[in-house]
Write an enzyme that holds these catalytic residues in place. Sequence first.
Site, PDB file in Angstrom:
ATOM      1  N   HIS A  86       0.649 -11.696   2.183  1.00 23.52           N
ATOM      2  CA  HIS A  86      -0.709 -10.891   1.572  1.00 23.52           C
ATOM      3  C   HIS A  86      -1.089 -11.699   0.330  1.00 23.52           C
ATOM      4  CE1 HIS A  86      -1.744  -6.441   0.338  1.00 23.52           C
ATOM      5  NE2 HIS A  86      -2.840  -7.222   0.085  1.00 23.52           N
ATOM      6  N   TYR A 135       0.797  -1.168  -0.074  1.00 20.13           N
ATOM      7  CA  TYR A 135       0.101   0.073   0.009  1.00 20.13           C
ATOM      8  C   TYR A 135       0.740   1.312  -0.088  1.00 20.13           C
ATOM      9  CZ  TYR A 135      -3.824  -3.127   1.492  1.00 20.13           C
ATOM     10  OH  TYR A 135      -4.763  -4.045   1.561  1.00 20.13           O
TER      11      TYR A 135
END
Length: 267
Positions: free
Chosen positions: A97, A39
């Site tokens: 992730h 991110y």
Amino acid sequence: MTIPALGLGTFRLQDDVVIHSVKTALELGYRAIDTAQIYENEAAVGQAIFESGIDRHQLFITTKIWIENLTAEKLIPSLQQSLSKLRTEYVDLTLIHWPSPGAAVPVKESMQALMAAKEAGLTRQIGISNFPIALMREAIAAVGIENIATNQIELHPFLQNSEVVAFAKQQGMHITSYMTLAYGEALKDATIQAIARKHQATPAQIVLAWAMQSGFSVIPSSTKRDNLASNMDAANLTLDVEDMKSISSLDRQQRLVSPEGLAPDWD
């Protein structure tokens, strides 16, 4: 340790935008914040948390290891970098992730490196994200079901991931839902809007309440104070059996997140 039912997601939010979102959420009473290495906002999230003045032990911070850092050599150093950006000595939850594309890095290697990070005190809990059943089995075999706090997956009224959820439930693994509002599409659904009118609630509150009552954690994001407050109030909403059945009937296996070259073989 249990995973909070409601947290703040920060996907696609960066710089001043994510700082404002996190600060506002913390002011409103949120205590769980979800971020990720990819991110590129961990430093901003860390700044917002630091400037909030809230004691670290009151917070539940989640980050996620990106695919480039899944090897035994890279995982812990990358997590240490994340901790530095987040201005904390530990995170409460660290997830893989995405599974390594093409199994370039074995699940066993990544999970055992995560376990080593937990044993070193860098993270309180570990888990997985975007893992289908076959890879969930590998993760369980690598570190034991008791060490996998959650599988964070796309889950919303239009994609209820019933096979993965059933397997997780059978194993005793918690599920965290991301994209719970289906990029806002669920808010336009006539069935959800009707239930919202019935409860004098917003469509977002209905969807979030449905997910939480189903036993999932949710991490919706917003940059607007009113929406952040409204989403938080969803935890106080109780849907009846008919409401739950009506929303469950909306499943059409509509997957919104499946990046080419990254997504595993979905169930």
